[in-house]
Design an enzyme around this catalytic site. Structure first.
Site, PDB file in Angstrom:
ATOM      1  N   ASP A 164       0.836  -1.204   0.000  1.00 50.26           N
ATOM      2  CA  ASP A 164       0.000   0.000   0.000  1.00 50.26           C
ATOM      3  C   ASP A 164       0.875   1.259   0.000  1.00 50.26           C
ATOM      4  O   ASP A 164       0.356   2.379  -0.039  1.00 50.26           O
ATOM      5  CB  ASP A 164      -1.027  -0.009   1.144  1.00 50.26           C
ATOM      6  CG  ASP A 164      -0.394  -0.087   2.518  1.00 50.26           C
ATOM      7  OD1 ASP A 164       0.845  -0.187   2.610  1.00 50.26           O
ATOM      8  OD2 ASP A 164      -1.147  -0.042   3.518  1.00 50.26           O
ATOM      9  N   SER A 165       2.198   1.068  -0.021  1.00 51.37           N
ATOM     10  CA  SER A 165       3.105   2.193  -0.275  1.00 51.37           C
ATOM     11  C   SER A 165       2.788   2.835  -1.625  1.00 51.37           C
ATOM     12  O   SER A 165       3.202   3.956  -1.892  1.00 51.37           O
ATOM     13  CB  SER A 165       4.567   1.717  -0.270  1.00 51.37           C
ATOM     14  OG  SER A 165       4.730   0.592  -1.117  1.00 51.37           O
ATOM     15  N   ASP A 210      -1.102  -6.148  -0.152  1.00 54.17           N
ATOM     16  CA  ASP A 210      -1.462  -5.533   1.127  1.00 54.17           C
ATOM     17  C   ASP A 210      -2.965  -5.347   1.243  1.00 54.17           C
ATOM     18  O   ASP A 210      -3.632  -4.938   0.272  1.00 54.17           O
ATOM     19  CB  ASP A 210      -0.824  -4.131   1.225  1.00 54.17           C
ATOM     20  CG  ASP A 210       0.479  -4.140   2.001  1.00 54.17           C
ATOM     21  OD1 ASP A 210       0.744  -5.110   2.736  1.00 54.17           O
ATOM     22  OD2 ASP A 210       1.239  -3.159   1.867  1.00 54.17           O
ATOM     23  N   GLU A 223       9.706  -4.114  10.033  1.00 50.24           N
ATOM     24  CA  GLU A 223      10.070  -2.810   9.458  1.00 50.24           C
ATOM     25  C   GLU A 223      10.684  -1.884  10.500  1.00 50.24           C
ATOM     26  O   GLU A 223      10.115  -1.677  11.583  1.00 50.24           O
ATOM     27  CB  GLU A 223       8.832  -2.146   8.823  1.00 50.24           C
ATOM     28  CG  GLU A 223       9.168  -0.766   8.235  1.00 50.24           C
ATOM     29  CD  GLU A 223       8.134  -0.222   7.269  1.00 50.24           C
ATOM     30  OE1 GLU A 223       7.160  -0.930   6.958  1.00 50.24           O
ATOM     31  OE2 GLU A 223       8.323   0.932   6.836  1.00 50.24           O
ATOM     32  N   LYS A 277      -1.051  -9.429   2.819  1.00 50.94           N
ATOM     33  CA  LYS A 277      -0.262  -8.967   3.965  1.00 50.94           C
ATOM     34  C   LYS A 277      -1.112  -8.024   4.790  1.00 50.94           C
ATOM     35  O   LYS A 277      -1.886  -7.235   4.223  1.00 50.94           O
ATOM     36  CB  LYS A 277       1.012  -8.250   3.491  1.00 50.94           C
ATOM     37  CG  LYS A 277       1.832  -7.672   4.658  1.00 50.94           C
ATOM     38  CD  LYS A 277       3.251  -7.301   4.258  1.00 50.94           C
ATOM     39  CE  LYS A 277       3.383  -5.950   3.576  1.00 50.94           C
ATOM     40  NZ  LYS A 277       2.936  -4.802   4.408  1.00 50.94           N
ATOM     41  N   GLU A 298      -0.988  -5.577   8.611  1.00 46.63           N
ATOM     42  CA  GLU A 298      -0.143  -5.010   9.662  1.00 46.63           C
ATOM     43  C   GLU A 298      -0.733  -5.291  11.037  1.00 46.63           C
ATOM     44  O   GLU A 298      -1.955  -5.354  11.189  1.00 46.63           O
ATOM     45  CB  GLU A 298      -0.029  -3.490   9.469  1.00 46.63           C
ATOM     46  CG  GLU A 298       0.647  -3.092   8.178  1.00 46.63           C
ATOM     47  CD  GLU A 298       0.786  -1.586   8.019  1.00 46.63           C
ATOM     48  OE1 GLU A 298       0.519  -0.830   8.990  1.00 46.63           O
ATOM     49  OE2 GLU A 298       1.169  -1.156   6.921  1.00 46.63           O
TER      50      GLU A 298
HETATM   51  O1  KIV Z   1       3.560  -1.031   1.531  1.00 48.46           O
HETATM   52  C1  KIV Z   1       4.688  -1.521   1.379  1.00 48.46           C
HETATM   53  O2  KIV Z   1       5.348  -1.340   0.350  1.00 48.46           O
HETATM   54  C2  KIV Z   1       5.214  -2.333   2.465  1.00 48.46           C
HETATM   55  C3  KIV Z   1       6.678  -2.594   2.437  1.00 48.46           C
HETATM   56  C4  KIV Z   1       7.401  -1.367   2.743  1.00 48.46           C
HETATM   57  C5  KIV Z   1       7.047  -3.707   3.340  1.00 48.46           C
HETATM   58  O3  KIV Z   1       4.508  -2.725   3.335  1.00 48.46           O
END
Ligand code: KIV
Length: 277
Positions: free
Chosen positions: A49-50, A88, A187, A118, A120
């Site tokens: 989600d970056s 994510d 992280e 993924k 968090e």
């Molecule tokens: O959103 C993302 O790109 C991430 C990575 C930085 C691990 O969660």
């Protein structure tokens, strides 16, 4: 998506077998062409989600939606054939309950063809991870600096500077691993903690600012190739500086258009001569 496609990708057992053995290589990807370029070189393509920041210019990941993750996730699956694709779950689409998380994750998997999702969080998300894994959804965890909790954490600073915080993050990683996560992103934590987590939990740790002690590493692709310059995290390493090259290409194009040097004859459709009889 074909069965062959599933069968030829790096699998969850493949990644788990790397624990303490060969490092797991992970990069983020958000588009099909980029996925195609990275696919031969990595084990996992993470649709992080970056993308909210590096693709959409948002200040944080909080405004990213499931529709955005699905659009980019499906593109990355289409553009790759051998790496595992992990997507994510967006903020607010899984924290409420295990049932909410299942609905979101099932939709993401069904509409993209990815292998895993993924999410968090630590102890508070353990029941949710168990609920998903028991229902056939592979989960990658994410502890330490969790960007979706940026407001609660008060910024993007490294974590684990106090013993109490280290113990808490270690307990988070243990809870998520025990709940069935097949790997955990660690992280921005101090090195002794990354090492402690890696030595304690039975699944691979994937570090991003987690030091070389982790079982694998992940970076945001734009940090690696120099196409995101809003800030450069200490933990990133730039292997190419494409940002200035892209700017230069645009400058040369603009110059050619203004001077009427582009398009040239080779870019122009001529009328074909009728065939002689
Ligand atoms: O959103 C993302 O790109 C991430 C990575 C930085 C691990 O969660």
């Amino acid at each position: 998506m074909s069965v062959t496609n599933i069968m030829t990708r790096v699998s969850v057992p493949d990644v788990m077998a790397r624990k303490g053995a060969e490092p797991v290589v992970v990069l983020t990807a958000y588009t099909a062409p980029m996925a195609g370029m990275l696919d031969p070189h990595v084990d996992i393509l993470l649709v992080g989600d970056s993308l909210g920041m590096v693709v959409y210019g948002l200040q944080s990941t909080l405004a990213v939606t499931t529709d955005m993750m699905i659009a980019h996730g499906a593109a990355v699956v289409r553009g790759s054939s051998r790496a595992m694709v992990v997507i994510d779950l967006a903020f607010g689409t899984y924290q409420e309950s295990p049932e909410q998380a299942f609905r979101t994750a099932a939709r993401v998997m069904a509409e993209t063809g990815c292998t895993a999702v993924k999410l968090e969080g630590g102890i508070e998300m353990a029941d949710t991870v168990r609920f998903l894994v028991e229902r056939g959804i592979p989960v990658m965890g994410h502890v330490g600096l969790t960007p979706q909790a940026v407001n609660h954490l008060g910024g993007f600073r490294a974590r684990g500077r106090s013993t109490a915080e280290q113990d808490k993050i270690l307990s988070d990683a243990q809870a998520i691993a025990e709940a069935g996560a097949f790997a955990i992103v660690v992280e921005a934590v101090v090195e002794p903690l990354a090492r402690r987590i890696t030595e304690t939990i039975p699944v691979p740790t994937i570090g991003i600012g987690g030091s070389a002690a982790c079982d694998g590493q992940v970076l945001v692709i734009d940090d690696v190739i120099g196409t995101f310059s809003d800030f450069k995290p200490r933990f990133a390493r730039r292997y190419a500086d494409l940002g200035p090259q892209i700017g230069e290409a645009a400058r040369l194009y603009a110059e050619d258009v203004r001077a009427r040097r582009f398009p040239g004859a080779e870019n122009t459709f001529a009328l074909r001569q009728p065939a002689r009889t």
